[in-house]
Design a protein around this motif. Structure first.
Motif, PDB file in Angstrom:
ATOM      1  N   PHE A   1       5.321   3.250   5.692  1.00 22.83           N
ATOM      2  CA  PHE A   1       5.812   4.300   4.819  1.00 22.83           C
ATOM      3  C   PHE A   1       4.677   5.031   4.102  1.00 22.83           C
TER       4      PHE A   1
ATOM      5  N   VAL B   1       3.978   9.094   4.205  1.00 26.79           N
ATOM      6  CA  VAL B   1       3.876   9.953   3.022  1.00 26.79           C
ATOM      7  C   VAL B   1       2.503  10.623   2.952  1.00 26.79           C
TER       8      VAL B   1
ATOM      9  N   ALA C   1       6.913   4.742  -1.465  1.00 30.88           N
ATOM     10  CA  ALA C   1       6.412   4.334  -0.147  1.00 30.88           C
ATOM     11  C   ALA C   1       5.650   3.014  -0.243  1.00 30.88           C
TER      12      ALA C   1
END
Length: 172
Positions: free
Chosen positions: A40, A44, A23
């Motif tokens: 990202f 996560v 990520a």
């Protein structure tokens, strides 16, 4: 109610670390100035805070926020504050969210992503006197991150699902 509830295997801590690293690297990619690029790392953080709140919590979110602050070259602590609150609120709702299908879960996590972006804008406007509001299109990042929630759920839960073939000698 017709969908089976899987008994998941224990998550490997190395897989959690790998997912954070991937990520983080996806946030490094030069997207060419597009506004509609998801966060990202936030995705996560929310995923693991909901699915594994005892292993991934506020401390990891704070550390990832500091790394993102250094990467983005913005005020130190802006992402750290946002990710810490994101993890806290994700842990707060984790029991409720897990009862739903991933598409419905995305409706629960959308306000979290929107809150984080709003908090980042407020901090930026308060700290920098010459900062300006980037426009409402800036919040499309939250929409895109929310749309990726079912995909992230399928990818990040895949190693924990048991095999489809049934072994009659296995007790569960």
């Amino acid at each position: 109610m017709n969908q089976p509830h899987y008994i998941l295997l224990p998550v490997n801590p190395l897989f959690i670390a790998l997912s954070f690293a991937v990520a983080f690297l996806l946030n490094f990619l030069p997207w060419g100035g597009y506004v509609i690029v998801p966060d990202f790392v936030a995705l996560v953080i929310v995923f693991w805070s909901i699915h594994q709140p005892r292993k991934v919590g506020i401390g990891i979110a704070f550390a990832m926020g500091l790394l993102m602050d250094v990467h983005d070259a913005i005020h130190l602590g802006e992402n750290a504050l946002a990710y810490t609150l994101l993890s806290y609120f994700a842990i707060t709702i984790h029991r409720r969210v897990l009862w739903f299908h991933p598409l419905t879960q995305s409706l629960h996590v959308f306000p979290l992503f929107l809150f984080v972006q709003g908090l980042q804008i407020v901090v930026r406007l308060l700290v920098a006197p010459d900062a300006h509001f980037p426009g409402w299109l800036y919040f499309s990042e939250s929409v895109v991150t929310t749309l990726l929630w079912p995909v992230a759920t399928a990818i990040l839960l895949a190693p924990q699902k048991r095999a489809i073939d049934k072994d009659h000698t296995r007790p569960i």
